[in-house]
Design a protein around this motif. Structure first.
Motif, PDB file in Angstrom:
ATOM      1  N   ASN A 118      12.734  -8.322 -35.492  1.00  0.00           N
ATOM      2  CA  ASN A 118      13.322  -8.658 -34.198  1.00  0.00           C
ATOM      3  C   ASN A 118      14.578  -7.849 -33.872  1.00  0.00           C
ATOM      4  OD1 ASN A 118      11.488 -10.703 -33.336  1.00  0.00           O
ATOM      5  ND2 ASN A 118      12.322 -11.984 -34.952  1.00  0.00           N
TER       6      ASN A 118
ATOM      7  N   LYS B 214      14.422  -5.769 -30.629  1.00  0.00           N
ATOM      8  CA  LYS B 214      14.286  -6.642 -29.469  1.00  0.00           C
ATOM      9  C   LYS B 214      15.626  -7.238 -29.054  1.00  0.00           C
ATOM     10  CE  LYS B 214       9.690  -8.175 -30.846  1.00  0.00           C
ATOM     11  NZ  LYS B 214       8.918  -9.331 -31.279  1.00  0.00           N
ATOM     12  N   SER B 215      16.557  -7.343 -29.989  1.00  0.00           N
ATOM     13  CA  SER B 215      17.838  -7.999 -29.711  1.00  0.00           C
ATOM     14  C   SER B 215      18.838  -7.091 -29.007  1.00  0.00           C
ATOM     15  CB  SER B 215      18.457  -8.500 -31.011  1.00  0.00           C
ATOM     16  OG  SER B 215      18.916  -7.417 -31.797  1.00  0.00           O
TER      17      SER B 215
END
Length: 67
Positions: free
Chosen positions: A37, A40-41
């Motif tokens: 992730n 995506k952050s």
């Protein structure tokens, strides 16, 4: 498969032509998911998730030295 009661995580992955199974600790699983992730952050959660990844990684390394 993730079993929170026993905190056992089974992972199936392809290794060459075969499928392999391994058991991960909850911390190992959390580290893998945080890394997945990470991109995506960006840019909102970027500093926090990077700190979290580094912390998990360092904790896993420290744990290995104690054995």
């Amino acid at each position: 498969t993730h079993n929170t009661k026993n905190r056992t995580i089974f992972v199936w992955f392809k290794y060459g032509k075969d499928m392999k199974t391994t058991i991960l600790t909850e911390e190992e699983y959390d580290l893998i998911m945080a890394i997945r992730n990470y991109k995506k952050s960006y840019p909102d959660g970027y500093p926090e998730i990077l700190w979290y990844i580094e912390r998990l990684f360092n904790e896993l390394l420290d744990c290995e030295e104690e054995k």
